[in-house]
Design an enzyme around this catalytic site. Structure first.
Site, PDB file in Angstrom:
ATOM      1  CB  CYS A 167      -0.973  -0.049   1.180  1.00 13.52           C
ATOM      2  SG  CYS A 167      -2.361   1.097   0.993  1.00 13.52           S
TER       3      CYS A 167
ATOM      4  CG  HIS B  89      -4.261  -3.630   2.648  1.00 12.25           C
ATOM      5  ND1 HIS B  89      -3.711  -3.143   3.815  1.00 12.25           N
ATOM      6  CD2 HIS B  89      -4.553  -2.547   1.898  1.00 12.25           C
ATOM      7  CE1 HIS B  89      -3.687  -1.822   3.779  1.00 12.25           C
ATOM      8  NE2 HIS B  89      -4.188  -1.441   2.619  1.00 12.25           N
TER       9      HIS B  89
ATOM     10  CD  GLU C 255      -2.622  -6.152   5.531  1.00 15.00           C
ATOM     11  OE1 GLU C 255      -3.378  -5.175   5.662  1.00 15.00           O
ATOM     12  OE2 GLU C 255      -1.979  -6.354   4.488  1.00 15.00           O
TER      13      GLU C 255
END
Length: 375
Positions: A259, A349, A351
């Site tokens: 990001c 992202h 995660e």
């Protein structure tokens, strides 16, 4: 409007006003109004530091059904400036719920507004772009021109240097699960709780460092790899993080960014950045890997992006590099990969706790980079 709620107004900098009912805390708040298309994961969105100084509009019509629990926070607090929903759940229902979303917003002082036509509002943002706005409720509601003056006096997101406001004040360590394989220095530009969790599950000891950390601070960790986290603000303001990244690349320490970290790596390689019209925010955004043609559905939250074309190869101060990923919706750059130094990054992202998890193997790729370097 429900009779038990005070009146509220969302005022946009172009003069458009949306009326509704107070939700969460009463008062006033200012920020950049953006929309998020995720149908789930509102707790992760609210506690994601990347949303700092933004008023988030949820496009899903009903929000709050699962309440608020004590396990899904991505940081120690809610970071959004304000919250806009259409139909808040009257009664949350989930076995992990501890309280309602409304009560948690009020507890943390987050001013919101409900009963807004979020479809019309989202179309307005798509057509006119993300812009400054304010949410006013209860006694803070005043004449439209008075509220508009407050909005116009607030700072824009372009040029905003916000990473230091959300970063940890002191370093801390998240221990590896099981046997430690490698040590990672993670520069906290707005890191989410699930990021170290994903790395520690792979045997990585994660040293989370403040965004102001020097090269000496970073090298003192004796890292096998360096991680650049997500975060808020304009990447053009990240002179320190960009210079630090260049120093890491010079030493050929394996590096992975996500990001905001993707934008910082790109800037270190000589690419420019720009503010998008309304950005990508949601958990259903497609990304194509140039090398394989494979499509991943990803979670994203960014209003700025790197300049470049899908698959573009370019020369950087650190050798050859390539735009490795892009979004087929608008050709936005979604990843950068270096050919001559061990570094790569993605705009999305991997995660994402609320899903999707298509990109989770990128953490394994980071481990592979460190394995190769250690041989």
């Amino acid at each position: 409007m429900r009779g038990d709620r005070a009146p509220a107004a969302l005022v946009l900098e172009d003069g458009r006003v949306f009326r509704g009912a107070a939700y969460g805390a009463h008062g006033r708040t200012l920020g950049e109004v953006v929309f998020c298309t995720g149908m789930t994961g509102y707790q992760e969105t609210l506690t994601d530091p990347s949303y700092h100084r933004q008023i988030v509009v949820q496009t899903a019509p009903q929000i709050g059904n699962t309440g608020w629990n004590d396990e899904d926070d991505e940081s120690a607090r809610i970071w959004v400036s304000g919250y806009v929903v259409r139909d808040p759940a009257r009664t949350p229902s989930n076995w992990r719920s501890r309280r309602s979303l409304d009560s948690e917003l009020a507890r943390q002082g987050v001013v919101g507004i409900s009963e807004v036509d979020t479809r019309t509002l989202t179309r307005h943002i798509r057509e006119h772009g993300a812009m400054r706005a304010g949410v006013f409720s209860g006694d803070a509601v005043a004449a439209d021109d008075v509220l508009l003056d407050e909005v116009l006096a607030s700072p824009p997101m372009a040029g905003a240097d916000l990473a230091g406001e959300v970063s940890t004040a002191a370093p801390y360590v998240v221990e590896a699960k099981g046997e430690r394989r490698f040590r990672v220095a993670a520069l906290d530009l707005g890191i989410k709780s699930n990021t170290p969790r994903q790395m520690t599950a792979r045997g990585l000891e994660v040293h989370v460092l403040p965004s102001s950390s020097s090269l000496d601070d970073l090298l003192a960790v004796e890292p096998d790899g360096v991680f650049l986290s997500n975060g808020p603000g304009d990447p053009a303001t990240t002179a320190h993080a960009t210079a630090l990244t260049k120093s890491v690349l010079e030493r050929e320490i394996p590096l992975f960014g996500i990001c905001f970290g993707n934008q910082i790596l790109g800037r270190a390689l000589g690419l420019g950045t720009y503010k998008m019209r309304y950005g990508h925010r949601g958990i259903n955004i497609p990304v194509i890997d140039v090398a394989t043609g494979r499509v991943a559905i990803t979670a994203q939250n960014h209003g700025f992006a790197l300049e470049g074309e899908p698959g573009q190869r370019f020369e950087s101060p650190f050798g050859a590099a390539q735009i490795s990923h892009y979004c087929p919706n608008d050709d936005t750059v979604e990843g950068v990969r270096c050919a001559d130094v061990p570094a790569f990054s993605v705009q999305y992202h991997p995660e994402a706790a609320a899903g999707p998890h298509d990109a989770a193997p990128l953490f394994d790729e980071f481990v592979t980079l460190m394995e190769k370097k250690s041989r």
